[in-house]
Motif scaffolding. Sequence first.
Motif, short mmCIF file in Angstrom:
data_model
loop_
_atom_site.label_atom_id
_atom_site.label_comp_id
_atom_site.label_asym_id
_atom_site.label_seq_id
_atom_site.Cartn_x
_atom_site.Cartn_y
_atom_site.Cartn_z
N UNK A 94 1.00 -1.55 -0.12
CA UNK A 94 -0.01 0.41 -0.17
C UNK A 94 0.75 1.19 -0.06
N UNK A 95 0.28 2.42 -0.75
CA UNK A 95 1.75 3.68 -0.41
C UNK A 95 0.54 4.45 -0.91
N UNK A 96 0.05 5.19 0.04
CA UNK A 96 -0.87 6.34 0.96
C UNK A 96 -0.43 8.09 0.27
N UNK A 115 4.59 3.69 -8.02
CA UNK A 115 3.89 2.27 -8.65
C UNK A 115 5.30 1.41 -8.91
N UNK A 116 6.37 1.79 -8.70
CA UNK A 116 7.52 1.24 -8.77
C UNK A 116 7.84 0.51 -7.44
N UNK A 175 0.68 4.85 -15.93
CA UNK A 175 0.07 3.95 -14.87
C UNK A 175 -0.93 3.17 -15.26
N UNK A 176 -1.52 1.97 -14.96
CA UNK A 176 -2.71 1.15 -15.42
C UNK A 176 -3.89 1.42 -14.75
N UNK A 177 -5.28 1.12 -16.11
CA UNK A 177 -6.35 1.87 -15.26
C UNK A 177 -6.54 2.47 -14.37
N UNK A 221 -4.95 3.78 -8.05
CA UNK A 221 -4.35 2.87 -8.94
C UNK A 221 -3.89 1.67 -8.36
N UNK A 222 -4.29 0.51 -8.90
CA UNK A 222 -3.80 -0.90 -8.48
C UNK A 222 -2.29 -1.78 -9.39
#
Length: 231
Positions: A94-96, A115-116, A175-177, A221-222
Amino acid sequence: MDEHQWYLYPVLAARVARLAGGPFDVAVDMGTGPGLLTAYLARDLARRVHAVDINPAMHELARSTCTRMGVVDRVEFDRCDVHRLPYPDNHADLVVSYSCFHHWADPVTGLRECFRILRPGGMMVIWDTDGSRKSAVERIARVVRDPAHLRFVTEAFDESYAPAEVSGMVAEAHLPDPFLGPFSIDEEDVMAAIDDLANGASLPDPGEAGDGTAVAWELIVRKADPAPAQS
């Protein structure tokens, strides 16, 4: 910040739990500030939390907060830069980040770094002020009476990005979706955090301008799990 919006942090933690589940092995709070969101993540959602900030004074506040809430042994206070994070790929579940994005010198690089370090199946959630809603400051001033708090809010609007700008940065970061939309406090998250709130029925909403319209945005983003190998 914590003295004005202390109530928000348990609600954000409850929102993350509803969106992402948990418990998690590792979470990263990007821009820990006074450490309240870090502390709630450590208490409720993650076995280990990296409290990231480039300002050592913020780490002093965050350490005090985490000590007071009894979770300091589960938190690592990392002085580092979102543009060059020291963590390996696929490090965190998790990144917030709350109200920090507008301070990033290069948001596209910051997004790529966040994201990385996500593990497959992990989630990043970022909240910040909607810079296109500067006209809302006048309405907010009718609710926010403290001059220091109002100055903080005004500066946030002046420095923040409009959602259209953020959308372009997200696209550039590949970034995807992504989900990018307006953010305001959800009643379900308030009820989940009610034990931490002194008076949940009268909470102000930092995501609204006083007329019911959102003045903050939320990016989710997941990172997908890898596709199963073909037999």
